[in-house]
Write a protein that holds these residues in place. Sequence first.
Motif, PDB file in Angstrom:
ATOM      1  N   GLU A   1      33.273  37.521 -18.039  1.00 16.56           N
ATOM      2  CA  GLU A   1      32.077  38.141 -17.739  1.00 16.56           C
ATOM      3  C   GLU A   1      31.992  38.951 -16.608  1.00 16.56           C
ATOM      4  OE1 GLU A   1      29.595  36.091 -20.604  1.00 16.56           O
ATOM      5  OE2 GLU A   1      29.172  37.665 -19.211  1.00 16.56           O
ATOM      6  N   GLN A   2      31.446  40.097 -16.828  1.00 20.53           N
ATOM      7  CA  GLN A   2      31.729  41.406 -15.812  1.00 20.53           C
ATOM      8  C   GLN A   2      30.239  41.605 -15.117  1.00 20.53           C
ATOM      9  OE1 GLN A   2      35.044  43.985 -18.080  1.00 20.53           O
ATOM     10  NE2 GLN A   2      34.623  44.497 -15.809  1.00 20.53           N
ATOM     11  N   SER A   3      30.183  41.900 -13.584  1.00 19.65           N
ATOM     12  CA  SER A   3      29.067  42.306 -12.997  1.00 19.65           C
ATOM     13  C   SER A   3      29.397  43.058 -12.012  1.00 19.65           C
ATOM     14  CB  SER A   3      28.268  41.106 -12.734  1.00 19.65           C
ATOM     15  OG  SER A   3      29.295  40.218 -11.794  1.00 19.65           O
ATOM     16  N   PRO A   4      28.591  44.129 -11.773  1.00 24.67           N
ATOM     17  CA  PRO A   4      27.454  44.378 -12.529  1.00 24.67           C
ATOM     18  C   PRO A   4      27.454  45.276 -13.755  1.00 24.67           C
ATOM     19  CG  PRO A   4      27.406  45.984 -10.793  1.00 24.67           C
ATOM     20  CD  PRO A   4      28.629  45.014 -10.614  1.00 24.67           C
ATOM     21  N   GLN A   5      26.716  45.299 -14.614  1.00 27.30           N
ATOM     22  CA  GLN A   5      27.141  46.040 -15.962  1.00 27.30           C
ATOM     23  C   GLN A   5      27.091  47.583 -15.448  1.00 27.30           C
ATOM     24  OE1 GLN A   5      24.220  45.138 -19.085  1.00 27.30           O
ATOM     25  NE2 GLN A   5      25.274  46.299 -20.566  1.00 27.30           N
ATOM     26  N   PHE A   6      26.235  48.032 -14.710  1.00 27.01           N
ATOM     27  CA  PHE A   6      26.059  49.212 -14.340  1.00 27.01           C
ATOM     28  C   PHE A   6      25.949  49.323 -12.789  1.00 27.01           C
ATOM     29  CE2 PHE A   6      25.312  50.797 -18.627  1.00 27.01           C
ATOM     30  CZ  PHE A   6      24.502  50.085 -19.465  1.00 27.01           C
ATOM     31  N   LEU A   7      26.623  50.362 -12.290  1.00 27.89           N
ATOM     32  CA  LEU A   7      26.648  50.710 -10.944  1.00 27.89           C
ATOM     33  C   LEU A   7      26.496  52.214 -10.623  1.00 27.89           C
ATOM     34  CD1 LEU A   7      26.525  49.204  -8.183  1.00 27.89           C
ATOM     35  CD2 LEU A   7      29.210  49.102  -8.355  1.00 27.89           C
ATOM     36  N   SER A   8      25.654  52.542  -9.706  1.00 28.80           N
ATOM     37  CA  SER A   8      25.541  54.013  -9.479  1.00 28.80           C
ATOM     38  C   SER A   8      25.438  54.024  -7.884  1.00 28.80           C
ATOM     39  CB  SER A   8      24.390  54.626 -10.201  1.00 28.80           C
ATOM     40  OG  SER A   8      24.132  56.074  -9.680  1.00 28.80           O
ATOM     41  N   ILE A   9      26.505  54.906  -7.479  1.00 24.26           N
ATOM     42  CA  ILE A   9      26.470  54.651  -5.904  1.00 24.26           C
ATOM     43  C   ILE A   9      26.770  56.225  -5.342  1.00 24.26           C
ATOM     44  CG2 ILE A   9      27.468  52.466  -5.617  1.00 24.26           C
ATOM     45  CD1 ILE A   9      30.044  53.794  -5.071  1.00 24.26           C
ATOM     46  N   GLN A  10      26.483  56.481  -4.157  1.00 25.64           N
ATOM     47  CA  GLN A  10      26.770  57.801  -3.734  1.00 25.64           C
ATOM     48  C   GLN A  10      28.406  57.924  -3.570  1.00 25.64           C
ATOM     49  OE1 GLN A  10      24.791  60.627  -3.033  1.00 25.64           O
ATOM     50  NE2 GLN A  10      23.004  59.545  -3.856  1.00 25.64           N
ATOM     51  N   GLU A  11      28.863  58.997  -3.406  1.00 21.97           N
ATOM     52  CA  GLU A  11      30.215  59.388  -2.874  1.00 21.97           C
ATOM     53  C   GLU A  11      30.531  58.793  -1.263  1.00 21.97           C
ATOM     54  OE1 GLU A  11      31.258  63.482  -3.093  1.00 21.97           O
ATOM     55  OE2 GLU A  11      33.401  62.860  -3.800  1.00 21.97           O
ATOM     56  N   GLY A  12      31.721  58.284  -1.378  1.00 16.73           N
ATOM     57  CA  GLY A  12      31.780  57.733   0.015  1.00 16.73           C
ATOM     58  C   GLY A  12      31.430  56.282   0.539  1.00 16.73           C
ATOM     59  N   GLU A  13      30.679  55.579  -0.492  1.00 17.80           N
ATOM     60  CA  GLU A  13      30.255  54.349  -0.358  1.00 17.80           C
ATOM     61  C   GLU A  13      31.400  53.445  -0.813  1.00 17.80           C
ATOM     62  OE1 GLU A  13      25.228  54.780  -0.773  1.00 17.80           O
ATOM     63  OE2 GLU A  13      26.537  53.971  -2.361  1.00 17.80           O
ATOM     64  N   ASN A  14      31.212  52.189  -0.570  1.00 13.58           N
ATOM     65  CA  ASN A  14      32.059  50.989  -0.968  1.00 13.58           C
ATOM     66  C   ASN A  14      31.377  50.200  -2.076  1.00 13.58           C
ATOM     67  OD1 ASN A  14      33.733  52.014   1.200  1.00 13.58           O
ATOM     68  ND2 ASN A  14      32.933  50.293   2.639  1.00 13.58           N
ATOM     69  N   LEU A  15      32.221  49.711  -2.957  1.00 11.14           N
ATOM     70  CA  LEU A  15      31.413  48.882  -3.954  1.00 11.14           C
ATOM     71  C   LEU A  15      32.660  47.559  -4.455  1.00 11.14           C
ATOM     72  CD1 LEU A  15      32.759  49.745  -7.366  1.00 11.14           C
ATOM     73  CD2 LEU A  15      32.305  51.841  -5.779  1.00 11.14           C
ATOM     74  N   THR A  16      32.063  46.833  -5.007  1.00 16.00           N
ATOM     75  CA  THR A  16      32.803  45.624  -5.529  1.00 16.00           C
ATOM     76  C   THR A  16      32.204  45.441  -7.137  1.00 16.00           C
ATOM     77  OG1 THR A  16      33.490  44.815  -3.428  1.00 16.00           O
ATOM     78  CG2 THR A  16      33.829  43.468  -5.379  1.00 16.00           C
ATOM     79  N   VAL A  17      33.205  45.168  -7.761  1.00 18.58           N
ATOM     80  CA  VAL A  17      32.862  44.730  -9.159  1.00 18.58           C
ATOM     81  C   VAL A  17      33.571  43.554  -9.571  1.00 18.58           C
ATOM     82  CG1 VAL A  17      32.146  46.935 -10.128  1.00 18.58           C
ATOM     83  CG2 VAL A  17      34.643  45.941 -10.356  1.00 18.58           C
ATOM     84  N   TYR A  18      32.809  42.481 -10.412  1.00 23.85           N
ATOM     85  CA  TYR A  18      33.512  41.058 -10.477  1.00 23.85           C
ATOM     86  C   TYR A  18      33.648  40.974 -12.131  1.00 23.85           C
ATOM     87  CZ  TYR A  18      31.571  40.803  -5.934  1.00 23.85           C
ATOM     88  OH  TYR A  18      31.282  41.053  -4.427  1.00 23.85           O
ATOM     89  N   CYS A  19      34.739  39.880 -12.028  1.00 26.42           N
ATOM     90  CA  CYS A  19      35.223  39.558 -13.341  1.00 26.42           C
ATOM     91  C   CYS A  19      35.434  38.040 -13.450  1.00 26.42           C
ATOM     92  CB  CYS A  19      36.480  40.225 -13.746  1.00 26.42           C
ATOM     93  SG  CYS A  19      37.266  39.469 -15.470  1.00 26.42           S
TER      94      CYS A  19
END
Lengths: 115, 113
Positions: B5-23
Amino acid sequence: DTAVSQTPKYLVTQMGNDKSIKCEQNLGHDTMYWYKQDSKKFLKIMFSYNNKELIINETVPNRFSPKSPDKAHLNLHINSLELGDSAVYFCASSLLRDESTDTQYFGPGTRLTVL
Amino acid sequence: TQLLEQSPQFLSIQEGENLTVYCNSSSVFSSLQWYRQEPGEGPVLLVTVVTGGEVKKLKRLTFQFGDARKDSSLHITAAQTGDTGLYLCAGPYSGAGSYQLTFGKGTKLSVIP
């Protein structure tokens, strides 16, 4: 040099027709695969071939049949196409020496549209 | 049954931001892989994690394998527009006695300039 190639890139056809997608790899890999990616981007294994023997056959309709003339080629034949067959089909290959660290190399995909 | 299961399904961010996706999975995997797929192309392997607790870095991308080998995360620092794509996690699975690679449904990342 393209490692895994597929033809055609796009395929538009009518319901009931029979079509084939070709795949070739020049990596010297032992195992080749066919995947189907649906409209929601879910990638699901259809078949794999190892040394010209089918080793996986998921719950795929028997209208789909893989054909491997040699280790470098795995073609996909589809008979009596249905609307639900519309998807992107990916060919892949790998060495499959160690299942935990095996790397699969994917082709660019074939977008099949059934009208 | 969806094993990964992966989350989130969709992610929209601004350039320069940090993000984490999960499995995540309820099953133990001998390894997990992350692939990136760009529009009109096939998935390309980014990394394979094999040891529980393992952390691997690929430039601005950091991959972690959970201690129990049931989950993995991908962290991107200072996202760039070139990071846009579909991120897929995958793991080896022996269904009906044969090896196959099972995929999650992916996280579609859009990095906005």
